[in-house]
Write a protein that holds these residues in place. Structure first.
Motif, PDB file in Angstrom:
ATOM      1  N   GLU A 242     -25.167   2.388 -35.726  1.00 20.67           N
ATOM      2  CA  GLU A 242     -25.095   3.819 -35.503  1.00 20.67           C
ATOM      3  C   GLU A 242     -26.451   4.455 -35.803  1.00 20.67           C
ATOM      4  O   GLU A 242     -27.468   3.761 -35.939  1.00 20.67           O
ATOM      5  N   GLU A 243     -26.456   5.781 -35.886  1.00 19.25           N
ATOM      6  CA  GLU A 243     -27.697   6.509 -36.147  1.00 19.25           C
ATOM      7  C   GLU A 243     -28.320   6.051 -37.464  1.00 19.25           C
ATOM      8  O   GLU A 243     -27.630   5.797 -38.441  1.00 19.25           O
ATOM      9  N   ALA A 244     -29.650   5.930 -37.446  1.00 19.57           N
ATOM     10  CA  ALA A 244     -30.429   5.505 -38.622  1.00 19.57           C
ATOM     11  C   ALA A 244     -30.085   4.082 -39.057  1.00 19.57           C
ATOM     12  O   ALA A 244     -30.281   3.705 -40.213  1.00 19.57           O
ATOM     13  N   GLY A 245     -29.546   3.272 -38.125  1.00 21.40           N
ATOM     14  CA  GLY A 245     -29.281   1.869 -38.429  1.00 21.40           C
ATOM     15  C   GLY A 245     -28.050   1.602 -39.257  1.00 21.40           C
ATOM     16  O   GLY A 245     -27.859   0.473 -39.738  1.00 21.40           O
ATOM     17  N   ARG A 246     -27.190   2.585 -39.413  1.00 25.34           N
ATOM     18  CA  ARG A 246     -26.014   2.385 -40.247  1.00 25.34           C
ATOM     19  C   ARG A 246     -24.968   1.536 -39.505  1.00 25.34           C
ATOM     20  O   ARG A 246     -24.827   1.606 -38.295  1.00 25.34           O
ATOM     21  N   TYR A 247     -24.238   0.739 -40.281  1.00 20.28           N
ATOM     22  CA  TYR A 247     -23.199  -0.118 -39.707  1.00 20.28           C
ATOM     23  C   TYR A 247     -22.029  -0.194 -40.682  1.00 20.28           C
ATOM     24  O   TYR A 247     -22.166   0.128 -41.873  1.00 20.28           O
ATOM     25  N   SER A 248     -20.883  -0.632 -40.197  1.00 20.25           N
ATOM     26  CA  SER A 248     -19.712  -0.825 -41.064  1.00 20.25           C
ATOM     27  C   SER A 248     -18.930  -2.035 -40.584  1.00 20.25           C
ATOM     28  O   SER A 248     -18.919  -2.368 -39.387  1.00 20.25           O
ATOM     29  N   LEU A 249     -18.267  -2.689 -41.539  1.00 21.39           N
ATOM     30  CA  LEU A 249     -17.436  -3.868 -41.279  1.00 21.39           C
ATOM     31  C   LEU A 249     -16.075  -3.622 -41.914  1.00 21.39           C
ATOM     32  O   LEU A 249     -15.992  -3.163 -43.055  1.00 21.39           O
ATOM     33  N   SER A 250     -15.018  -3.945 -41.205  1.00 22.74           N
ATOM     34  CA  SER A 250     -13.678  -3.674 -41.728  1.00 22.74           C
ATOM     35  C   SER A 250     -12.835  -4.950 -41.702  1.00 22.74           C
ATOM     36  O   SER A 250     -13.121  -5.909 -40.975  1.00 22.74           O
TER      37      SER A 250
END
Length: 284
Positions: A242-250
């Motif tokens: 996402e914006e600014a290199g953010r990521y998430s794992l669920s």
């Protein structure tokens, strides 16, 4: 705020119609009969008679979030776009001179579709948008005073030719809210056999093992983040940046995982992460 806009309009009129010395006054008083009887020189009056939010310029998203490198997020509300409406009139003894002064003011303001930033005070210099100046137009929405005759009836003075001015400025009265960014969230599920079953049936409830949702940021001074891709190795699952290199794992169980960072389909780094942990940021 209002006084700052008043001063910009004053300076703009002085510059546009080339007022020299004190030959013409510019005032912002209510043009009541008592006020006009005291005038001793040609005067341009700018009477602020209405303030309201410009709903046409209100965005669909009222709040936005700024993620900061220190692990906090700042939640801000969008500024309010306010319309300031003035009635501009000219006050001179002879009608011909009155019309000449009013025409000069009209032509000068029409040359400026926006308030000139070089006339802004310090409090107006941080406007996030240009400030429109609408001249000789009526607002599309119905308001408390929609006819000049109604204004003059309230002011108890003889009716004069007037020009409507609408200035739109941004007002930000809100304080930002600061939150610590959530990096790890724990999830558990409950299996309940009583759902859809009669009360006579034996009920069992079973709690699932823990699952985690984690988030971090991919950081790089060497690569443009838009050229990088991320894959969760254990699931061969692409991870959206996402914006600014953010990521998430669920949906991750406790344990070790690996993330492959690729540039032009070539793996440039494999990052090991532990779930749960305090930090999931990746430097490339």
């Amino acid at each position: 705020m209002i006084s700052d806009v008043d001063e910009v309009l004053r300076k703009l009129l002085v510059r546009e119609i080339e007022i020299k010395g004190n030959e013409v006054d510019i005032q912002f008083d209510q043009p009541k009969r008592e006020w006009s009887s005291r005038l001793s020189k040609p005067t341009i009056n700018l009477f602020l008679f209405d303030l309201r939010e410009n709903l046409r310029l209100r965005g669909s998203e009222q709040y936005f979030t700024i993620s900061k490198p220190d692990g906090t997020s700042e939640v801000r509300r969008n500024p309010v776009r306010m319309d300031l409406r003035y009635l501009m009139t000219a006050w001179v003894k002879e009608a011909e001179d009155e019309h000449l002064l009013l025409s000069s003011a009209l032509m000068g303001l029409l040359r400026n579709p926006f308030l000139p930033p070089d006339l802004f005070s310090d409090r107006l210099k941080n406007q996030p948008h240009p400030c429109p100046l609408e001249v000789a137009t009526f607002p599309p929405e119905v308001g408390p005073v929609d006819k000049f005759t109604e204004i003059w009836g309230v002011l108890d003075n003889e009716m004069r030719p007037g020009i409507m001015l609408t200035v739109t400025i941004s007002v930000d009265p809100y304080h930002p809210l600061i939150f610590t960014q959530v990096r790890t969230r724990e999830m558990r599920f409950l299996q309940d056999s009583s759902i859809g079953k009669p009360a006579t049936v034996k009920i069992t409830k079973k709690l699932s093992k823990k699952y985690w949702v984690v988030s971090g940021a991919l950081k790089s001074q060497k690569y443009d983040l838009s050229t990088l891709s991320l894959i969760l190795v254990e699931k061969q699952q692409p991870v959206e940046l996402e914006e600014a290199g953010r990521y998430s794992l669920s949906g991750l169980a406790e344990g070790d995982y690996h993330l492959d960072i690729s540039f032009n389909k070539k793996i440039i780094k494999r990052q090991k992460i532990r779930v749960p942990s305090d930090d999931y940021d990746i430097q490339v």
